[in-house]
Motif scaffolding. Structure first.
Motif, short mmCIF file in Angstrom:
data_model
loop_
_atom_site.label_atom_id
_atom_site.label_comp_id
_atom_site.label_asym_id
_atom_site.label_seq_id
_atom_site.Cartn_x
_atom_site.Cartn_y
_atom_site.Cartn_z
N PRO A 169 28.98 51.95 45.25
CA PRO A 169 30.10 51.27 45.37
C PRO A 169 31.26 50.20 45.35
CG PRO A 169 28.85 52.32 47.53
CD PRO A 169 28.12 52.07 45.66
N GLU A 170 29.32 49.17 44.67
CA GLU A 170 30.21 47.66 44.71
C GLU A 170 30.85 47.12 43.56
OE1 GLU A 170 25.92 47.93 43.88
OE2 GLU A 170 27.14 48.74 45.62
N ILE A 171 30.66 48.34 42.54
CA ILE A 171 30.89 48.71 40.59
C ILE A 171 32.63 48.73 40.45
CG2 ILE A 171 30.50 48.58 38.60
CD1 ILE A 171 28.05 47.46 39.74
N VAL A 172 33.40 47.86 40.05
CA VAL A 172 35.06 48.03 39.86
C VAL A 172 34.33 47.88 38.41
CG1 VAL A 172 35.59 47.52 42.26
CG2 VAL A 172 35.29 46.00 39.68
N ALA A 173 35.47 48.52 37.66
CA ALA A 173 35.40 48.26 36.80
C ALA A 173 36.78 47.93 35.66
CB ALA A 173 35.27 49.82 35.47
N SER A 174 37.40 47.22 34.55
CA SER A 174 37.99 46.78 34.11
C SER A 174 38.51 46.92 32.52
CB SER A 174 38.30 45.51 33.91
OG SER A 174 38.38 44.81 35.39
N VAL A 175 39.21 48.29 31.97
CA VAL A 175 39.18 48.58 30.65
C VAL A 175 39.83 47.74 29.51
CG1 VAL A 175 39.31 50.93 29.48
CG2 VAL A 175 38.41 50.98 31.72
N VAL A 176 39.86 47.85 28.87
CA VAL A 176 40.53 46.75 27.93
C VAL A 176 41.06 47.39 26.37
CG1 VAL A 176 41.07 44.53 26.59
CG2 VAL A 176 40.06 44.44 28.55
N GLY A 177 41.91 47.97 25.80
CA GLY A 177 42.11 48.30 24.83
C GLY A 177 42.71 47.38 23.75
N HIS A 178 42.06 47.67 22.42
CA HIS A 178 41.86 46.70 21.21
C HIS A 178 42.44 47.65 19.73
CE1 HIS A 178 40.83 43.21 23.24
NE2 HIS A 178 39.44 44.31 24.09
N THR A 179 43.00 46.95 19.33
CA THR A 179 43.62 47.78 18.07
C THR A 179 42.84 47.02 16.68
OG1 THR A 179 46.20 47.65 17.63
CG2 THR A 179 45.59 49.18 19.25
#
Length: 217
Positions: free
Chosen positions: A134-144
């Motif tokens: 539960p200490e983990i967070v996620a940042s999602v980045v999309g690229h083209t």
């Protein structure tokens, strides 16, 4: 020099000694990062805001510092097993985060932001990992790649990032632990003049970070 300034400088000196002490030891999980962040935050808070500022600064500093020194080994092993054969690259970043670079052959069909069946097992493992940590967070980045208009690619990259966070949220990860960003074609990692280069640029990056708020003690 008046007493108030002397007191604030003393706090800063103590914080500095905390930093020095932490720098001599190899920490695991968030222990080192939280201590360094809290010490620095407390010092700056005391200098600029007195005792109350020190308390606030320590809290903010601990949250930021929680990234430093986190032990990613178990999570890296789990994600490596789930992504085997997909071409996914998993690397620890200078800021202490863990980066998953997932190629387009796994994630989305051309011009689509519907998650491919080959992507689901990777995301399912990520869901399980985040639920267990539960200490983990996620940042999602999309690229083209650069094919097509900049506006089209920007929108597509945002939609793809949001598809990933939507999937994670639908399968049990709290939305406040997720963020989605689209970069369009602005951050290529290969030559857009070749098919191989364009394929490399069409990617999803997921950055996992540890926060001190929920870190194991």
């Amino acid at each position: 020099m008046n007493a108030k300034i002397m007191t604030r400088l003393a706090v800063f000196a103590v914080a500095g000694s905390v930093l020095a002490g932490c720098a001599t030891q190899q920490g695991t999980n968030t222990a080192v990062g939280t201590g360094v962040g809290a010490g620095t935050g407390a010092a700056l808070g005391a200098i600029f805001g007195g005792g109350k500022g020190a308390a606030i600064g320590a809290g903010v500093g601990a949250a930021v510092g929680g990234v430093t020194g986190y032990n990613w080994e178990a999570i890296r092993n789990r994600m490596t097993g789930a992504t085997k054969g997909t071409g996914t690259q998993i690397t620890e970043q200078p800021d202490g985060s863990l980066k998953l670079n997932i190629p387009s052959s796994v994630t989305f069909d051309t011009s689509s932001y519907a998650i491919k069946p080959s992507f689901a097992p990777v995301l399912d493992q990520l869901v399980q990992t985040m639920q267990q940590n539960p200490e983990i967070v996620a940042s999602v980045v999309g690229h083209t790649d650069s094919t097509g208009s900049a506006q089209y690619n920007q929108t597509l990259s945002v939609n793809r990032a949001q598809s990933v966070t939507g999937y994670l949220a639908q399968h049990g990860v709290a939305p406040q632990r997720l963020s989605a960003t689209g970069m369009g074609p602005t951050q290529p990692i290969a030559d857009n003049n070749t098919e191989a280069g364009r394929a490399a640029n069409r990617r999803v990056e997921i950055y996992l970070r540890a926060t001190a708020q929920h870190a194991p003690q």
